[in-house]
Enzyme design. Structure first.
Site, PDB file in Angstrom:
ATOM      1  N   GLU A  37       3.200  -5.219   4.655  1.00 34.90           N
ATOM      2  CA  GLU A  37       3.225  -4.187   5.676  1.00 34.90           C
ATOM      3  C   GLU A  37       2.301  -3.066   5.195  1.00 34.90           C
ATOM      4  OE1 GLU A  37       6.988  -2.324   6.586  1.00 34.90           O
ATOM      5  OE2 GLU A  37       6.059  -1.180   8.225  1.00 34.90           O
ATOM      6  N   ARG A 263      11.998 -11.488  -6.870  1.00 33.98           N
ATOM      7  CA  ARG A 263      10.921 -10.504  -6.936  1.00 33.98           C
ATOM      8  C   ARG A 263      10.690 -10.094  -8.377  1.00 33.98           C
ATOM      9  NH1 ARG A 263      11.539  -6.918  -3.050  1.00 33.98           N
ATOM     10  NH2 ARG A 263      10.447  -5.217  -4.030  1.00 33.98           N
ATOM     11  N   LYS A 273       7.452   0.499  -2.761  1.00 33.40           N
ATOM     12  CA  LYS A 273       6.464   1.355  -2.101  1.00 33.40           C
ATOM     13  C   LYS A 273       7.051   2.723  -1.762  1.00 33.40           C
ATOM     14  CE  LYS A 273       5.155  -1.856   0.810  1.00 33.40           C
ATOM     15  NZ  LYS A 273       4.543  -2.623   1.905  1.00 33.40           N
TER      16      LYS A 273
HETATM   17  P1  ATP Z   1       8.429  -2.636  -1.341  1.00 30.71           P
HETATM   18  O1  ATP Z   1       9.820  -2.994  -1.733  1.00 30.71           O
HETATM   19  O2  ATP Z   1       7.570  -2.245  -2.493  1.00 30.71           O
HETATM   20  O3  ATP Z   1       8.337  -1.697  -0.199  1.00 30.71           O
HETATM   21  P2  ATP Z   1       8.035  -4.761   0.476  1.00 30.71           P
HETATM   22  O4  ATP Z   1       8.681  -6.061   0.198  1.00 30.71           O
HETATM   23  O5  ATP Z   1       8.635  -3.909   1.511  1.00 30.71           O
HETATM   24  O6  ATP Z   1       7.806  -4.007  -0.877  1.00 30.71           O
HETATM   25  P3  ATP Z   1       5.852  -5.878   1.869  1.00 30.71           P
HETATM   26  O7  ATP Z   1       4.589  -5.238   2.275  1.00 30.71           O
HETATM   27  O8  ATP Z   1       6.807  -6.280   2.919  1.00 30.71           O
HETATM   28  O9  ATP Z   1       6.529  -4.921   0.835  1.00 30.71           O
HETATM   29  O10 ATP Z   1       5.569  -7.109   0.901  1.00 30.71           O
HETATM   30  C1  ATP Z   1       4.631  -8.101   1.141  1.00 30.71           C
HETATM   31  C2  ATP Z   1       5.032  -9.328   0.382  1.00 30.71           C
HETATM   32  O11 ATP Z   1       5.102  -9.053  -1.002  1.00 30.71           O
HETATM   33  C3  ATP Z   1       6.374  -9.837   0.813  1.00 30.71           C
HETATM   34  O12 ATP Z   1       6.286 -11.228   0.988  1.00 30.71           O
HETATM   35  C4  ATP Z   1       7.275  -9.468  -0.321  1.00 30.71           C
HETATM   36  O13 ATP Z   1       8.309 -10.393  -0.447  1.00 30.71           O
HETATM   37  C5  ATP Z   1       6.334  -9.495  -1.518  1.00 30.71           C
HETATM   38  N1  ATP Z   1       6.795  -8.588  -2.559  1.00 30.71           N
HETATM   39  C6  ATP Z   1       7.058  -7.272  -2.455  1.00 30.71           C
HETATM   40  N2  ATP Z   1       7.524  -6.770  -3.601  1.00 30.71           N
HETATM   41  C7  ATP Z   1       7.554  -7.803  -4.488  1.00 30.71           C
HETATM   42  C8  ATP Z   1       7.950  -7.941  -5.857  1.00 30.71           C
HETATM   43  N3  ATP Z   1       8.405  -6.901  -6.554  1.00 30.71           N
HETATM   44  N4  ATP Z   1       7.852  -9.156  -6.419  1.00 30.71           N
HETATM   45  C9  ATP Z   1       7.382 -10.196  -5.729  1.00 30.71           C
HETATM   46  N5  ATP Z   1       6.999 -10.148  -4.448  1.00 30.71           N
HETATM   47  C10 ATP Z   1       7.087  -8.967  -3.818  1.00 30.71           C
HETATM   48 MG    MG Z   2       8.856  -4.988   3.457  1.00 29.16          MG
END
Ligand code: ATP
Ligand code: MG
Length: 563
Positions: A37, A263, A273
């Site tokens: 996102e 993760r 984020k």
């Molecule tokens: P955040 O928790 O940092 O806001 P998010 O999951 O909301 O991260 P997205 O932009 O939705 O951020 O993530 C894009 C992809 O990256 C998703 O498929 C998510 O599962 C993966 N992702 C995000 N954080 C991690 C992590 N710490 N380890 C592995 N994959 C991750």
């Molecule tokens: Mg997300």
């Protein structure tokens, strides 16, 4: 997870794909996607997901799409899109012409929602967000059905069209899937599918005032792109039945398989984020690319290489249960890579003047010095030796303890690529008592680095010539947080910020070969660590970031003693 040298990595996700290939479930295709996102910059956790998705596509000769999962207008922006594109490319991955935006699917997603309503599988609910939450129930109690649940299909269709047309205020109505308010899986208790949100979207502007929820948009975007394996993190495990429900009820042609993995959590930092935005917003770091940040852009500026980050992601592997990876492992991967590729140069961070009393005033010698001891192909440069030099302040001690092997009154040491020198005297500042200058003699017979009479020295010091060296600013970075898990205990994790995570040294001296080095170029400063020319450098003002120290505390942990 185990990996033997030379063979491609294997793990439960790849085993699953192997199985699907064997049964020809997706006609032999493997199609993955990385779906961020655009509401922040990517961090090292995302790198794990990027390496996994693009890595699998490459290994199986499939494809991996880059998709902006941009279905929530608040917080998303083109700046973030651009940064994501730059970061994924920098990590070394290529999506060819497959850059997609969920926001491009809005019309199709809307039509899918209409289809659900027409089939009696979704309804417009006019409860408030609070009421919906209250009626959802708990893990032990079923939820309550909404009084609007049995609204006629026609009425829901009409209201949904008017939601789209902008007739209602934010929150006045939502569209909900009609599933099961008593389901043990709370995700399935008539989840919200669309909400009204009058926030301009960075791509669609005011064209839409209703936006699909993640669970609805994500599975359908995957299906539209004909993804075969939709790899996501564990927190979505409970959402998988909903993912499948939408695709089954809508009878789409392509039904991807969602697979969850743990993760990445990394010690001494935060991978969220939202929390990183807070650090940037409150000015606790200099920006998204602050070299202490766990963001890809921060790591790039710090001097980490994409190769090191990819090697790290391969080493940690993928698993089904959450764990915390030691930051020292990432640093280990960075050192391992830089050890191979970084040219060796000399820099003195805290200079102490050394005058070689028996070396002729005005005389200069040039020593040919290799850039890499194990790699002659990297070439060499000339290092100038003269009467006045700088050495590291900590390499001299007035009253050394027994095990101090470096320079001290009466002691002899070797200068790297130069002569043996012996300390004969030193001057102190009368006010502060600080040693300001050391007087030495050199032995002209030791030009080769060895004494013809076979006498030995205990230490080899790095140095620069006072007149030939250049001034530089060096920024020493340490861990951003002073505790392994900043989210533990205290509610405000910023209380755990490491007050010593940045030390700026303004009067460093570096060898002249660094004059023309480009921002982003990386070096090993001999005996000190790995450093990267920072973008703040300008002609006549060199700035270096410390990428990592030389010492590797992880190596001991990673390879237990043999025997
Ligand atoms: P955040 O928790 O940092 O806001 P998010 O999951 O909301 O991260 P997205 O932009 O939705 O951020 O993530 C894009 C992809 O990256 C998703 O498929 C998510 O599962 C993966 N992702 C995000 N954080 C991690 C992590 N710490 N380890 C592995 N994959 C991750
Ligand atoms: Mg997300």
């Amino acid at each position: 997870m185990a990996q033997t040298e030379g063979s491609p990595p294997t793990d439960f996700i790849r085993e699953r794909i192997d199985e699907d290939l064997k049964t020809n479930r997706y006609g032999g295709r493997v199609a993955t996607r990385f779906p961020p996102e655009p509401n922040g910059y990517l961090h090292i956790g995302h790198a794990k997901s990027i390496c996994l998705n693009f890595g699998i596509a490459a290994q199986y000769r499939g494809t991996c799409n880059l998709r902006m999962d941009d279905t929530d207008p608040s917080g998303e922006s083109q700046e973030y899109v651009s940064s994501i594109i730059q970061d994924v490319r920098w990590l070394g991955f290529d999506w060819e012409d497959r850059l997609y935006y969920a926001s491009d699917y809005y019309e199709r997603l809307y039509q899918f929602a209409v289809q659900l309503i027409k089939e009696g599988k979704a309804y417009v609910c006019s409860l408030s967000a609070d009421e919906i939450r209250e009626q959802r129930g708990t893990l032990t109690e079923p939820g309550k059905e909404s009084p609007y649940r049995n609204r006629s299909m026609e009425e829901s269709l009409d209201l949904f069209a008017r939601m789209r047309a902008g007739e209602f205020k934010d929150g006045a109505h939502v569209l909900r899937a009609k599933i099961d308010m008593a389901s043990p899986n709370i995700t399935l208790r008539d989840p919200v599918v669309y909400r009204i949100k009058r926030t301009p979207h960075y791509r669609t502007g005011n064209q839409w005032c209703i936006f699909p929820m993640y669970d609805f948009a994500h599975c359908l975007s995957d299906s539209i792109e004909r993804i075969t394996h939709s790899i996501c993190t564990l927190e979505f495990e409970n959402n998988r039945p909903l993912y499948d429900w939408f695709l089954d009820e809508l009878k789409v042609e392509d039904h991807p398989q969602q697979i969850e993995f743990a993760r990445l959590n990394l010690s001494y930092t935060l991978l969220s984020k939202r929390r990183l935005i807070e650090l940037v917003g409150r000015g606790l770091v200099s920006g998204w690319d602050d070299p202490r940040m766990p963001t890809i852009t921060g790591m790039r500026r710090r001097g980490y290489t994409p190769e090191a980050i990819r090697a790290f992601c391969e080493r940690i592997g993928v698993a089904k249960n959450d764990s915390v990876v030691d930051m020292a492992l990432l640093e280990h991967c960075v050192r391992e890579d830089l050890n191979e590729r970084a040219p060796r140069v000399m820099a003195v961070l805290r200079p102490l003047r050394v005058v070689i009393d028996n070396y002729l005033e005005g005389q200069v010698e040039e020593f040919d010095s290799p850039y890499h001891p194990q790699n002659p192909e990297m070439g060499s440069r000339k290092v100038s030796f003269s009467r006045t030099l700088y050495i590291e302040r900590e390499d001299f001690m007035e009253n050394p303890p027994k095990k101090f092997y470096r320079l001290a009154p009466g002691k002899e040491v070797r200068l790297r690529y130069g002569y043996f020198i012996k300390c004969m005297a030193y001057d102190k500042d009368p006010v502060t008592g600080e040693v300001v200058e050391v007087h030495c003699t050199y032995d002209p017979e030791t030009r080769s680095g060895f004494a013809p009479d076979g006498r030995k020295v205990d230490a080899t010091l790095h140095w620069v010539s006072a007149d030939h060296s250049l001034p530089a600013e060096v920024r020493l970075y340490d861990r951003l947080f002073s505790v392994p898990n900043p989210l533990e205990e205290r509610s405000d994790h910023t209380e755990y910020l490491n007050p010593n995570s940045l030390e700026i040294l303004k009067s460093c001296r570096v060898e002249p070969s660094l004059a023309g080095s480009a921002p982003g170029s990386r070096f090993q400063f001999e005996r000190i660590g790995y450093f990267c020319n920072d973008k703040d450098s300008s002609p006549g003002r060199l700035v270096f970031n410390r990428i990592a120290t030389l010492r590797d505390s992880w190596a001991k942990v990673a390879s237990p003693p043999k025997g």
